[in-house]
Design a protein around this motif. Structure first.
Motif, PDB file in Angstrom:
ATOM      1  N   ARG A 133       0.834  -1.455   0.009  1.00 24.89           N
ATOM      2  CA  ARG A 133       0.000  -0.059   0.179  1.00 24.89           C
ATOM      3  C   ARG A 133       1.009   1.319   0.036  1.00 24.89           C
ATOM      4  O   ARG A 133       0.525   2.379  -0.649  1.00 24.89           O
ATOM      5  CB  ARG A 133      -0.820  -0.096   1.066  1.00 24.89           C
ATOM      6  CG  ARG A 133      -1.794   1.087   1.074  1.00 24.89           C
ATOM      7  CD  ARG A 133      -3.154   0.754   2.422  1.00 24.89           C
ATOM      8  NE  ARG A 133      -3.858   2.082   2.464  1.00 24.89           N
ATOM      9  CZ  ARG A 133      -4.833   2.433   1.931  1.00 24.89           C
ATOM     10  NH1 ARG A 133      -5.238   1.323   0.703  1.00 24.89           N
ATOM     11  NH2 ARG A 133      -5.714   3.585   2.086  1.00 24.89           N
ATOM     12  N   VAL A 134       1.970   1.379   0.736  1.00 25.62           N
ATOM     13  CA  VAL A 134       3.033   2.426   0.642  1.00 25.62           C
ATOM     14  C   VAL A 134       3.330   2.512  -0.725  1.00 25.62           C
ATOM     15  O   VAL A 134       3.699   3.686  -1.105  1.00 25.62           O
ATOM     16  CB  VAL A 134       4.020   2.259   1.541  1.00 25.62           C
ATOM     17  CG1 VAL A 134       5.279   3.087   1.585  1.00 25.62           C
ATOM     18  CG2 VAL A 134       3.791   2.137   3.082  1.00 25.62           C
ATOM     19  N   PHE A 135       3.835   1.623  -1.284  1.00 29.10           N
ATOM     20  CA  PHE A 135       4.235   1.658  -2.704  1.00 29.10           C
ATOM     21  C   PHE A 135       3.194   2.367  -3.597  1.00 29.10           C
ATOM     22  O   PHE A 135       3.382   3.327  -4.239  1.00 29.10           O
ATOM     23  CB  PHE A 135       4.714   0.444  -3.368  1.00 29.10           C
ATOM     24  CG  PHE A 135       5.197   0.545  -4.825  1.00 29.10           C
ATOM     25  CD1 PHE A 135       6.145   0.890  -5.185  1.00 29.10           C
ATOM     26  CD2 PHE A 135       4.225   0.173  -5.678  1.00 29.10           C
ATOM     27  CE1 PHE A 135       6.876   0.994  -6.590  1.00 29.10           C
ATOM     28  CE2 PHE A 135       4.501  -0.232  -7.218  1.00 29.10           C
ATOM     29  CZ  PHE A 135       5.746   0.460  -7.382  1.00 29.10           C
ATOM     30  N   TRP A 136       2.002   1.818  -3.860  1.00 31.20           N
ATOM     31  CA  TRP A 136       1.020   2.431  -4.567  1.00 31.20           C
ATOM     32  C   TRP A 136       0.566   3.718  -4.233  1.00 31.20           C
ATOM     33  O   TRP A 136      -0.131   4.355  -5.100  1.00 31.20           O
ATOM     34  CB  TRP A 136      -0.087   1.325  -4.752  1.00 31.20           C
ATOM     35  CG  TRP A 136       0.336   0.038  -5.539  1.00 31.20           C
ATOM     36  CD1 TRP A 136       0.446  -1.180  -5.172  1.00 31.20           C
ATOM     37  CD2 TRP A 136       0.529   0.112  -7.072  1.00 31.20           C
ATOM     38  NE1 TRP A 136       0.789  -1.991  -6.195  1.00 31.20           N
ATOM     39  CE2 TRP A 136       0.876  -1.205  -7.303  1.00 31.20           C
ATOM     40  CE3 TRP A 136       0.385   1.254  -8.050  1.00 31.20           C
ATOM     41  CZ2 TRP A 136       1.085  -1.623  -8.712  1.00 31.20           C
ATOM     42  CZ3 TRP A 136       0.828   0.657  -9.485  1.00 31.20           C
ATOM     43  CH2 TRP A 136       1.022  -0.471  -9.642  1.00 31.20           C
ATOM     44  N   THR A 137       0.394   3.969  -2.991  1.00 34.39           N
ATOM     45  CA  THR A 137      -0.244   5.354  -2.681  1.00 34.39           C
ATOM     46  C   THR A 137       0.758   6.334  -2.438  1.00 34.39           C
ATOM     47  O   THR A 137       0.283   7.509  -2.393  1.00 34.39           O
ATOM     48  CB  THR A 137      -1.144   5.114  -1.286  1.00 34.39           C
ATOM     49  OG1 THR A 137      -0.271   4.521  -0.382  1.00 34.39           O
ATOM     50  CG2 THR A 137      -2.098   4.201  -1.484  1.00 34.39           C
ATOM     51  N   VAL A 138       1.978   5.910  -1.930  1.00 35.07           N
ATOM     52  CA  VAL A 138       3.079   7.062  -1.903  1.00 35.07           C
ATOM     53  C   VAL A 138       4.208   7.244  -2.717  1.00 35.07           C
ATOM     54  O   VAL A 138       4.073   8.024  -3.633  1.00 35.07           O
ATOM     55  CB  VAL A 138       3.499   6.875  -0.374  1.00 35.07           C
ATOM     56  CG1 VAL A 138       4.447   8.018   0.011  1.00 35.07           C
ATOM     57  CG2 VAL A 138       2.373   7.089   0.670  1.00 35.07           C
ATOM     58  N   SER A 139       4.888   5.966  -2.973  1.00 36.69           N
ATOM     59  CA  SER A 139       5.988   5.833  -3.763  1.00 36.69           C
ATOM     60  C   SER A 139       5.813   6.164  -5.199  1.00 36.69           C
ATOM     61  O   SER A 139       6.380   6.868  -5.774  1.00 36.69           O
ATOM     62  CB  SER A 139       6.913   4.515  -3.302  1.00 36.69           C
ATOM     63  OG  SER A 139       6.971   4.345  -2.107  1.00 36.69           O
ATOM     64  N   PHE A 140       4.821   5.305  -5.643  1.00 40.85           N
ATOM     65  CA  PHE A 140       4.518   5.100  -6.976  1.00 40.85           C
ATOM     66  C   PHE A 140       4.163   6.754  -7.596  1.00 40.85           C
ATOM     67  O   PHE A 140       4.572   7.204  -8.465  1.00 40.85           O
ATOM     68  CB  PHE A 140       3.752   4.237  -7.189  1.00 40.85           C
ATOM     69  CG  PHE A 140       3.434   4.055  -9.050  1.00 40.85           C
ATOM     70  CD1 PHE A 140       4.359   3.118  -9.709  1.00 40.85           C
ATOM     71  CD2 PHE A 140       2.359   4.629  -9.475  1.00 40.85           C
ATOM     72  CE1 PHE A 140       4.133   2.977 -11.040  1.00 40.85           C
ATOM     73  CE2 PHE A 140       2.125   4.447 -10.964  1.00 40.85           C
ATOM     74  CZ  PHE A 140       3.364   3.676 -11.696  1.00 40.85           C
ATOM     75  N   PRO A 141       2.998   7.220  -6.970  1.00 42.41           N
ATOM     76  CA  PRO A 141       2.712   8.512  -7.274  1.00 42.41           C
ATOM     77  C   PRO A 141       3.905   9.381  -7.341  1.00 42.41           C
ATOM     78  O   PRO A 141       3.925  10.562  -8.148  1.00 42.41           O
ATOM     79  CB  PRO A 141       1.745   8.943  -6.346  1.00 42.41           C
ATOM     80  CG  PRO A 141       1.156   7.695  -5.876  1.00 42.41           C
ATOM     81  CD  PRO A 141       2.341   6.690  -5.814  1.00 42.41           C
ATOM     82  N   LEU A 142       4.491   9.565  -6.257  1.00 44.23           N
ATOM     83  CA  LEU A 142       5.469  10.609  -6.220  1.00 44.23           C
ATOM     84  C   LEU A 142       7.009  10.305  -7.067  1.00 44.23           C
ATOM     85  O   LEU A 142       7.436  11.314  -7.554  1.00 44.23           O
ATOM     86  CB  LEU A 142       6.197  10.559  -4.860  1.00 44.23           C
ATOM     87  CG  LEU A 142       5.523  11.144  -3.621  1.00 44.23           C
ATOM     88  CD1 LEU A 142       5.992  10.811  -2.315  1.00 44.23           C
ATOM     89  CD2 LEU A 142       5.055  12.647  -3.916  1.00 44.23           C
ATOM     90  N   ALA A 143       6.850   9.110  -7.612  1.00 46.98           N
ATOM     91  CA  ALA A 143       8.072   8.858  -8.444  1.00 46.98           C
ATOM     92  C   ALA A 143       7.533   8.711 -10.042  1.00 46.98           C
ATOM     93  O   ALA A 143       8.259   8.805 -10.971  1.00 46.98           O
ATOM     94  CB  ALA A 143       8.648   7.322  -8.154  1.00 46.98           C
ATOM     95  N   TRP A 144       6.303   9.100 -10.041  1.00 51.95           N
ATOM     96  CA  TRP A 144       5.621   8.990 -11.440  1.00 51.95           C
ATOM     97  C   TRP A 144       6.064   9.810 -12.549  1.00 51.95           C
ATOM     98  O   TRP A 144       6.392   9.312 -13.572  1.00 51.95           O
ATOM     99  CB  TRP A 144       4.233   9.219 -11.379  1.00 51.95           C
ATOM    100  CG  TRP A 144       3.400   9.398 -12.698  1.00 51.95           C
ATOM    101  CD1 TRP A 144       2.742  10.094 -13.391  1.00 51.95           C
ATOM    102  CD2 TRP A 144       3.386   8.182 -13.736  1.00 51.95           C
ATOM    103  NE1 TRP A 144       2.303   9.648 -14.635  1.00 51.95           N
ATOM    104  CE2 TRP A 144       2.657   8.542 -14.759  1.00 51.95           C
ATOM    105  CE3 TRP A 144       3.853   6.739 -13.804  1.00 51.95           C
ATOM    106  CZ2 TRP A 144       2.393   7.624 -15.797  1.00 51.95           C
ATOM    107  CZ3 TRP A 144       3.791   5.944 -14.617  1.00 51.95           C
ATOM    108  CH2 TRP A 144       2.954   6.429 -15.825  1.00 51.95           C
TER     109      TRP A 144
END
Length: 228
Positions: A133-144
């Motif tokens: 969940r951290v990856f999909w809701t925080v990491s991925f959007p910020l790194a998009w």
């Protein structure tokens, strides 16, 4: 304008689309796993993953030919167990494009993930979020933004791949004649009109891709500046 045979363009788009999808998933996964972990041999592994970026395409193609040829340790296994031939096939063109475009995606993904403030991810963890969940809701959007840049550059690189593709997939009209290969053999055959036609097509594709990426990047930078 030569006779309208769009097979090289369609094959190039197909190869670039498939290889970019694989490269994006693999690049994001591997970059996520390695971006914030330190271990013995990490520098060597990073260098190995980026090696196709600095090697001549013919050297990459030679390595792939040795690996996926009928006597190669992977090619022989694929032929014996699955009756799959990689050499002189569209699969070979896809594999060549994956190998040469992967470093661009991986490099962009590592930079994107390393640029994330780890405190934001830790805050999500303290609130009980799982790593997924951290990856999909925080990491991925910020790194998009960085991931999209890698995606576009990987697609452009796969679209223009020539050396490794020619060595592994060869030139079979209607089957493995991607745009760069078709241009080369058109010049060899003295068909300059056809060569110019395909050159204009591939330059237009590459230019429009990079122009869109520049526009999108500037748009996001301006939006971020306005929010501040």
């Amino acid at each position: 304008m030569p006779d309208a045979n769009w097979t090289p363009l369609l094959l190039s788009l197909k190869v670039a689309g498939i290889s970019t999808s694989v490269v994006f998933l693999a690049g994001v996964l591997i970059a996520r796993l390695l971006s914030r972990k330190n271990f013995f041999g990490k520098s060597f592994l990073d260098s190995l993953l980026l090696l196709p970026l600095v090697l001549p395409p013919t050297v990459v193609g030679f390595g792939l030919l040795i690996t996926f040829g009928k006597n190669g340790f992977i090619g022989k296994w694929l032929m014996e167990w699955f009756d799959v031939q990689v050499v002189f096939s569209l699969t070979g063109a896809v594999i060549a494009s994956i190998v040469v475009s992967f470093p661009l995606m991986y490099q962009s993904a590592v930079a994107a993930f390393c640029g994330i403030d780890s405190r934001l991810e830790n805050a999500a963890r303290t609130m009980g979020s799982s790593e997924w969940r951290v990856f999909w809701t925080v990491s991925f959007p910020l790194a998009w933004t960085g991931l999209l840049s890698g995606l576009v550059l990987s697609f452009a690189r796969a679209l223009g791949e020539f050396g490794a593709t020619l060595m592994l997939a060869g030139y079979i009209p209607g089957k493995t004649d991607t745009l760069p290969v078709a241009i080369y053999f058109a010049v060899e055959a003295g068909q300059m009109d056809k060569a110019w036609f395909w050159v204009v097509i591939i330059v237009a594709l590459g230019l429009s891709t990079t122009m869109w990426l520049n526009w999108w990047s500037k748009r996001n930078i301006n939006r971020y500046a306005n929010q501040k």
